[in-house]
Design an enzyme around this catalytic site. Structure first.
Site, PDB file in Angstrom:
ATOM      1  N   GLU A 193       0.841  -1.207   0.000  1.00 43.73           N
ATOM      2  CA  GLU A 193       0.000   0.000   0.000  1.00 43.73           C
ATOM      3  C   GLU A 193       0.873   1.254   0.000  1.00 43.73           C
ATOM      4  OE1 GLU A 193      -2.739  -0.138   3.280  1.00 43.73           O
ATOM      5  OE2 GLU A 193      -4.141  -1.368   2.163  1.00 43.73           O
ATOM      6  N   GLU A 271      -6.577  -7.665  -0.390  1.00 43.68           N
ATOM      7  CA  GLU A 271      -6.941  -7.691   1.028  1.00 43.68           C
ATOM      8  C   GLU A 271      -8.419  -7.363   1.110  1.00 43.68           C
ATOM      9  OE1 GLU A 271      -4.715  -5.298   3.776  1.00 43.68           O
ATOM     10  OE2 GLU A 271      -2.796  -5.828   2.861  1.00 43.68           O
TER      11      GLU A 271
HETATM   12  C1  GLA Z   1      -3.895  -2.483   5.163  1.00 46.03           C
HETATM   13  C2  GLA Z   1      -2.545  -3.147   5.273  1.00 46.03           C
HETATM   14  C3  GLA Z   1      -2.592  -4.386   6.119  1.00 46.03           C
HETATM   15  C4  GLA Z   1      -3.387  -4.142   7.385  1.00 46.03           C
HETATM   16  C5  GLA Z   1      -4.778  -3.645   7.020  1.00 46.03           C
HETATM   17  C6  GLA Z   1      -5.648  -3.347   8.212  1.00 46.03           C
HETATM   18  O1  GLA Z   1      -4.631  -3.057   4.203  1.00 46.03           O
HETATM   19  O2  GLA Z   1      -2.024  -3.469   4.008  1.00 46.03           O
HETATM   20  O3  GLA Z   1      -1.282  -4.746   6.434  1.00 46.03           O
HETATM   21  O4  GLA Z   1      -2.731  -3.199   8.164  1.00 46.03           O
HETATM   22  O5  GLA Z   1      -4.659  -2.447   6.339  1.00 46.03           O
HETATM   23  O6  GLA Z   1      -5.796  -4.441   9.011  1.00 46.03           O
END
Ligand code: GLA
Ligand code: CA
Length: 790
Positions: A193, A271
């Site tokens: 991210e 995700e």
């Molecule tokens: C983002 C991050 C993950 C985690 C989620 C929240 O998507 O990429 O590593 O921190 O947020 O749980």
């Protein structure tokens, strides 16, 4: 040796058990993975040249005792997954600079091979940055010894050199397991991210090269970002793009912009947040089965690949929990995540909902795997602690330091640190000012507790009573997790800058400290002088207890204050009476038949120094705390004499809305007032994110923001506090109370930017699930140089 034997025996036992259950039809000839190819086709992923829909579940091997890895993998498979997605945390494998550790519980190659043995593919996300509610997002604390450290940027050669070196070590472990080499790894992620942090195409490119140079030169690379950020930087075309979003999202909306720009790309949600993580002092997070399953079905119907984050969260044992900021808010020990597979490896309603859904979408010939046996649970009768070692009677060797420094500068990574100095005589009380406190402190004068300071409330000042000359000042600081997300990730612990004393006339910086370090390793805790006593302040407590058999249990910490627990040498995590987590997951495999030892470090005095083991966890019991509300009793915002800078309205579409003012306005305090909602008869307001745009066209930094007022907040039924509007998380939101309380328009939120700024517009993100509840229609914006009248 004994433990190794136990592990082997246990492993054989479990396997035999699994085999004695009905034969697992999903392990057909096809699902024995012996390498192959994986690549991007037109709108689909290709496995050995054939279309392949990834149904992945994310689990983190450090969050699961090694003895349970196999059961958790099998649970994912039984839920309908064909792939396991994993993170590696750099700081877990290189706890000391240049000392890499991939053995035992940290043996990632063994974990990936176990996935392969179970007939499943693997997606690896080595970082170097991970996030994941893990201390510093997986970056090693020792990086912080470099004073001007910058991370995730080419502007810091040290960071780039160290992260490349770490990736090389990961490559040694996992490159042989790329699918092209005969293994089961189908994709490797670059960074994580990144657009939520930076926008340097060059940094991303350098990191991609580092991943390749580490040996991941054949496998398909990928990256993940958000629907709203994926085009903030450019990415090498050989890197697949996947998007992250939460339960209940509108799938077409999430992929719209990406599809327009990449009409041929396969789609994947890398995700899909099944639940959410918990913060100390905030309500337990849940995401309903219905909204979660609805969007998962939408993805299946559209043949969109997914990874459930988390399929099984597990436990953030030890000191590894992270934090978010601003405002500072640390993560609890449990990483249950409201995921389909519970913290103990237990099946839940969500688990069966996923399994029931996915059985309708299997490939021809594919059969759902059987559900492995649940792990047994047991109760432990009351363990009484009679032995204790008061902290101040067991100080380690002190270190002298003229100026105060954070703990990293004393070569300490985690735990507690005590700063001691002498005060001058004073007949009148004075103010003690700490810049900055990371993260929680008890202040003592001549051994007497004066008060406590808490970074969650940005506490930094305390009144010190009159003292005689040479009174001893002790500041005992506990670090509760490094920030793992966003700009505030450079988060040194202890006291970062200075401690001042103000007598009403002058401010003096205190010097000549003696510093005591309390690290988190078991050996340190065990060496203190324990004796039969009932301490009054911070202390270690020790007990022995006998077991005739072992199984998983939840240790009930609800009569204790704040600290950490070690059982048979294992650090099982932090506890804090404010909740929502009251019990700590205690894996049965770390218990012993016969005598066991437990040590508790409590910085506060326990109401009762005893612990029982329960069969059910308590992770949703919050101690209501009115001091966390952004509205004091009786406060009413007075806007009658204020003139709005803007009166306008939003449409009812989801996604970011950009508003540009006619001119730029200057001010420090902003009020956003919602006058009505999109749905008729809706008396609530909800906002996922609010940004204010500076004259340079970019959102102004939120690092110094503070919520001054919110007329109503839901902080008991859900984690919808007003500060959720600037936590930079699109799936969290501020909501006015929906259970009782004042729920009528107008709803107002007042933010202090922390400094005067010039703003030219605002950006508003409505709640990001499919619900329209609380979505703002008409609104007004007020901006002032001076505080609003309350
Ligand atoms: C983002 C991050 C993950 C985690 C989620 C929240 O998507 O990429 O590593 O921190 O947020 O749980
Ligand atoms: Ca948010």
């Amino acid at each position: 040796m004994k433990r190794i034997l136990l592990v082997i025996l246990l492993g054989i036992g479990l396997n035999a058990f699994a085999q004695s259950q009905t034969q697992d039809k999903s392990i057909t000839k096809n699902s024995i993975i012996t390498g192959g190819s994986f690549s991007l086709g037109k709108n689909e992923f290709l496995l050995n040249g054939k279309p392949f829909l990834i149904r992945a579940g994310e689990i983190h091997f450090p969050r699961i005792p090694r003895e349970y890895w196999d059961q958790r993998i099998k649970l994912c498979k039984a839920m309908g997954m064909n792939t396991i997605c994993i993170y590696l945390f750099w700081n877990y494998h290189e706890q000391e600079q240049d000392k890499f550790d991939f053995a035992g519980q940290k043996d990632v190659a063994a974990f990936v091979k176990l996935i392969q043995k179970n007939g499943m593919y693997c997606i690896v996300r080595p970082g170097p940055y991970a996030c994941a509610e893990w201390d510093m997002g997986g970056l090693p604390w020792w990086l912080l010894k470099k004073k001007d450290l910058k991370v995730r940027t080419l502007d810091d050669a040290f960071f780039m050199e160290r992260s490349a070196k770490y990736l090389k070590e990961v490559g040694k472990q996992l490159a042989p397991l790329q699918i092209q080499n005969g293994g089961n790894i189908i994709m490797v992620q670059v960074e994580n991210e990144y657009a939520a942090f930076g926008n340097s195409t060059e940094y991303m490119e350098a990191t991609r090269k580092n991943v390749k140079a580490a040996g991941f030169d054949k496998v398909q690379l990928m990256r993940c970002d958000w629907a709203s950020t994926f085009d903030y930087y450019k990415v090498n075309p050989e890197v697949a793009t996947t998007l992250n979003f939460g339960a209940g999202s509108d799938i077409d909306k999430q992929f719209k912009a990406f599809k327009e720009q990449n009409p041929d790309a396969p789609l994947m949600c890398s995700e899909y947040w099944t639940g959410w993580f918990d913060n100390w002092g905030r309500p337990h997070e849940t995401r309903s089965v219905n909204s979660f399953i609805g969007s998962l079905k939408d993805m299946m119907d559209r043949k969109i690949s997914f990874s459930l984050y988390m399929a099984h969260g597990g436990t953030t044992f030890g000191q590894w929990g992270g934090a978010n900021s601003p405002p500072y808010s640390a993560m609890v020990t449990s990483y249950d995540y409201n995921a389909p597979i519970g913290e103990q490896g237990n099946t839940t309603d969500k688990f069966f909902a996923v399994r029931d859904l996915l059985k309708n979408y299997l490939n021809p010939g594919e059969v759902l795997a059987d559900i492995p046996a649940q792990m047994p649970l047991m109760e432990i009768p009351k363990i009484k602690f009679t032995q204790a070692a008061p902290l101040f009677q067991n100080l380690p060797l002190g270190k002298k330091s003229v100026d105060i420094k954070p703990m990293e500068m004393f070569n300490q990574g985690w735990g507690r640190i005590n700063y001691r100095t002498n005060l001058k005589a004073s007949a009148a009380p004075r103010k003690l000012i700490i810049t900055e406190l990371h993260d929680w402190a008890e202040i003592f004068i001549d051994g007497k507790l004066i008060g406590k300071l808490d970074r969650r409330r940005a506490d930094n000042t305390i009144e010190i009573p009159a003292t005689k000359a040479n009174a001893v000042l002790d500041i005992l600081v506990e670090a509760t997790g490094r920030v793992n997300f966003g700009e505030a990730i450079i988060d040194r612990k202890g006291i970062t800058e200075k401690v001042e004393i103000n007598d009403g006339k002058t401010t003096t910086t205190l010097q000549n400290w003696t510093v005591y370090n309390f690290p988190v390793d078991h050996a340190f805790q065990a060496k203190h002088k324990f004796s039969a006593q009932t301490p009054n302040g911070p202390a270690w407590y020790k007990a022995k207890f006998n077991l005739t058999s072992t199984a998983d249990t939840y240790l009930d910490m609800s009569s204790w204050g704040k600290g950490m627990v070690w059982v048979n040498g294992y650090n099982i995590g932090r506890f804090w009476k404010i909740g929502p987590q009251q019990t700590l997951f205690m894996p049965g495999v770390w218990l012993k038949k016969g005598e066991n030892e437990i040590i508790v470090l409590d910085l506060e005095k326990p109401a009762e120094a005893s612990i029982v083991g329960l069969k059910t966890p308590i992770i949703d019991k919050i101690k209501p705390d009115a001091s966390l509300l952004s509205r004091k009793a009786g406060q009413e915002l007075k806007l009658a004499n204020e003139k709005p800078i803007l009166t306008s309205s939003f449409d009812d579409a989801k996604g970011w809305k950009d508003v540009t003012f006619d001119v730029a306005y200057n001010g420090r305090y902003v009020c956003f007032e919602a006058l009505s909602a999109q749905q008729a008869n809706d008396i609530t307001t909800s906002i996922a994110e609010l940004q204010f745009v500076g004259v340079d066209g970019k959102p102004i930094s939120t690092q110094k923001w503070k919520i001054i007022y919110a007329d109503s907040e839901e902080i008991t039924a859900a984690n919808n506090a007003a500060d959720r509007v600037y936590d930079n998380q699109e799936s969290t939101m501020w909501s006015s109370q929906f259970v009782g309380g004042k729920t009528k328009h107008p709803h107002q939120i007042v933010i202090d930017f922390g400094q005067e700024v010039s703003i030219k517009g605002l950006r508003y993100l409505p709640r990001s699930d499919k619900s329209k509840n609380g979505m703002v229609k008409e609104y007004r914006i007020y901006l002032k140089a001076t505080p609003f009248q309350l």
